[in-house]
Design a protein around this motif. Structure first.
Motif, PDB file in Angstrom:
ATOM      1  N   PHE A  52     -33.347  10.236  10.805  1.00 18.46           N
ATOM      2  CA  PHE A  52     -32.367  11.130   9.821  1.00 18.46           C
ATOM      3  C   PHE A  52     -31.444  12.097  10.595  1.00 18.46           C
ATOM      4  CE2 PHE A  52     -31.274  14.638   6.933  1.00 18.46           C
ATOM      5  CZ  PHE A  52     -30.539  13.834   6.066  1.00 18.46           C
ATOM      6  N   PRO A  53     -29.975  11.800  10.661  1.00 14.86           N
ATOM      7  CA  PRO A  53     -29.198  12.329  11.624  1.00 14.86           C
ATOM      8  C   PRO A  53     -29.297  13.896  11.537  1.00 14.86           C
ATOM      9  CG  PRO A  53     -28.173  10.840  10.493  1.00 14.86           C
ATOM     10  CD  PRO A  53     -29.468  10.795   9.828  1.00 14.86           C
ATOM     11  N   GLU A  54     -29.145  14.368  12.728  1.00 17.93           N
ATOM     12  CA  GLU A  54     -29.269  15.942  12.894  1.00 17.93           C
ATOM     13  C   GLU A  54     -28.005  16.496  12.006  1.00 17.93           C
ATOM     14  OE1 GLU A  54     -31.453  18.027  13.494  1.00 17.93           O
ATOM     15  OE2 GLU A  54     -30.236  19.898  13.256  1.00 17.93           O
ATOM     16  N   PRO A  55     -26.733  16.008  12.085  1.00 18.12           N
ATOM     17  CA  PRO A  55     -25.576  16.648  11.614  1.00 18.12           C
ATOM     18  C   PRO A  55     -25.832  16.565   9.950  1.00 18.12           C
ATOM     19  CG  PRO A  55     -25.006  14.952  13.035  1.00 18.12           C
ATOM     20  CD  PRO A  55     -26.363  14.795  13.009  1.00 18.12           C
ATOM     21  N   TYR A  56     -26.676  15.810   9.578  1.00 22.06           N
ATOM     22  CA  TYR A  56     -27.041  15.922   8.043  1.00 22.06           C
ATOM     23  C   TYR A  56     -27.655  17.050   7.651  1.00 22.06           C
ATOM     24  CZ  TYR A  56     -24.488  11.341   7.575  1.00 22.06           C
ATOM     25  OH  TYR A  56     -23.587  10.112   7.469  1.00 22.06           O
ATOM     26  N   ARG A  57     -28.744  17.072   8.415  1.00 17.69           N
ATOM     27  CA  ARG A  57     -29.597  18.325   8.239  1.00 17.69           C
ATOM     28  C   ARG A  57     -28.681  19.575   8.468  1.00 17.69           C
ATOM     29  NH1 ARG A  57     -35.011  19.982   8.934  1.00 17.69           N
ATOM     30  NH2 ARG A  57     -35.809  17.864   9.437  1.00 17.69           N
TER      31      ARG A  57
END
Lengths: 300, 300
Positions: A52-57
């Motif tokens: 899961f991409p860190e930018p989405y978190r």
């Protein structure tokens, strides 16, 4: 008051007639939590993989969404791929890879168990029920659903109806669930099965809110350009419960206003892919469109 | 102010899933004139044969509709037969017998030629144009149309658009005419072809009113039972122009209210076959439902 949102977190691949985008942030919990965060503090529960991409978190965190309930397990994040026809009301699912979602069993962190406002965003009704098993006497429980669960998990869904306060579904789903072509009759049949309230969404045609004794109808906000309807229903559900939590009230009068705000937030969401339009949305934009909406629909 | 209504007068044979009725009073001018008569004096122009039942003439007369323009010629009255599916949005025309309508050329009585409010109810656009040829500078001209004319008389219809103030059509017709799936975009394309206003009707989903600079959206009145939708669109058009004539005004603000009243009268019409529900309709019933409509839709 805080809102607990439980649902899916996905990476979406969305095709429309004009554009195609991969690895978009998607899933019912993502859209609903983001929308709810404009109105109330949000606690989000879901599952992702290490991919899961860190930018989405970071995107979710920036709106103050509490991600303590976002479980990371081995495997890939849930992936959904869909394509819209020229008429954006018609969508085809191209592929689904459940991945980490396949064995997901929502675990509600101890600190969340007394949340008063609970949104069971669109996931299997059996998982929605497992969430309720872990919550102590919530004040207001809203469940969203979709045609897939009506088809393959009807009994689970009907059992759930006895445990929630409000069911949200769209008009074709209401027809599928009840066999009634008339949306008001369908709504009445759903109310007879448990929930105190039902919202029947009609996409570009607005929405209906019903209780046993009251009805509210609202058109959609007029839009000439719709880019991607994905997540509009989730945003609607999130904004609706967020508004109730902000007011700490779930009477019919408050729900009418909540449906107005839900319609408003959903109208922004369809203007871009994924959460891109909501990312740049400010309270002032919501206020401006609320004023214009009241004007063009002659609302009080 | 009086309203001039020109359109068809028919004997209808209507089948629904639950009922079947023959020799009903039908036709666009009949429904529209009757609906308009709740708001303004009506002058009706159409054609019938000697077979037209006297009770139907009496029915129209009882509402004060001036029938001096109802021409009687040799032959049979126009007959239409249609069947509705369980979903009342879907209608199949079973048969049409034009009869006296085949060679109809509307003749506007001299006394009607200065009527300020003119409704060109649903008939061939070439006939609608012939009506306008006979009218001296009307203040406000509304035209209704249908899919048939868009398919077989598109050029006539487009020519007519330059001569009218408001076009009324439903959403599928707006799409057929403009190629635009989005109702607001379709409305804008229609405005670019001449009329100052357009109303896109969406049946159970309400209606849209547009001018170049303004938009108004309204849901339909919530109904759990619809018996026969025949004539709802004609009633909508009739009540709309009737309201404008009553106010002697056709600004956008007045048209918003006119669309509200049009929605209201149409909601009564679908509750029974032919004009049966409107026959027993009293001003007090309209007032009561208007109040309830404003309440359930949160309208000002």
């Amino acid at each position: 008051m805080p809102v607990l949102v439980v649902g899916s977190v996905a990476l979406d691949h969305v095709k429309t007639q004009s554009e195609e985008h991969r690895d978009l942030l998607g899933g019912s919990a993502s859209f609903a939590s983001y929308a709810a965060s404009f109105y109330a503090p949000v606690r989000m529960v879901g599952v992702i993989g290490p991919d899961f991409p860190e930018p989405y978190r970071a995107l979710l965190s920036r709106r103050g969404i509490d991600l303590a309930g976002l479980e990371v397990t081995d495997g890939q994040t849930f992936r959904w791929s869909g394509e819209y026809e020229a008429d954006l009301n018609n969508r085809r699912t191209l592929s689904i890879a459940l991945n980490v979602f396949e064995h997901f069993s929502p675990k509600i962190p101890a600190a969340y168990r007394e949340t008063d406002y609970v949104l069971l965003a669109n996931i299997a009704p059996s998982l929605q029920a497992k969430v309720l098993d872990q919550i102590a006497r919530p004040k207001f429980v809203v469940a969203d659903t979709m045609d897939l669960w009506i088809e393959i998990a009807r009994q689970d869904l009907i059992a759930l109806l006895g445990r929630i306060d409000l069911l949200i579904l769209n008009d074709s789903e209401a027809r599928l669930l009840t066999g009634e072509a008339n949306a008001f009759k369908a709504g009445r049949k759903i109310l007879a099965q448990g929930p105190r309230f039902v919202v029947v969404k009609k996409g570009e045609h607005g929405a209906i809110l019903m209780s046993e004794s009251e009805t509210y109808v609202i058109p959609a906000y007029p839009l000439e350009e719709v880019l991607d309807p994905t997540g509009a229903g989730d945003c609607f559900a999130g904004a609706l419960i967020g508004y109730c939590a902000q007011k700490d009230d779930a009477t019919f009068a408050t729900l009418r206003e909540a449906v107005f705000h839900a319609t408003l937030v959903a109208s922004f969401n369809v203007e871009a892919f994924s959460l891109r339009r909501l990312e740049s949305l400010e309270a002032a934009h919501l206020d401006t469109r609320a004023t214009r909406f009241r004007e063009v629909a002659g609302l009080r």
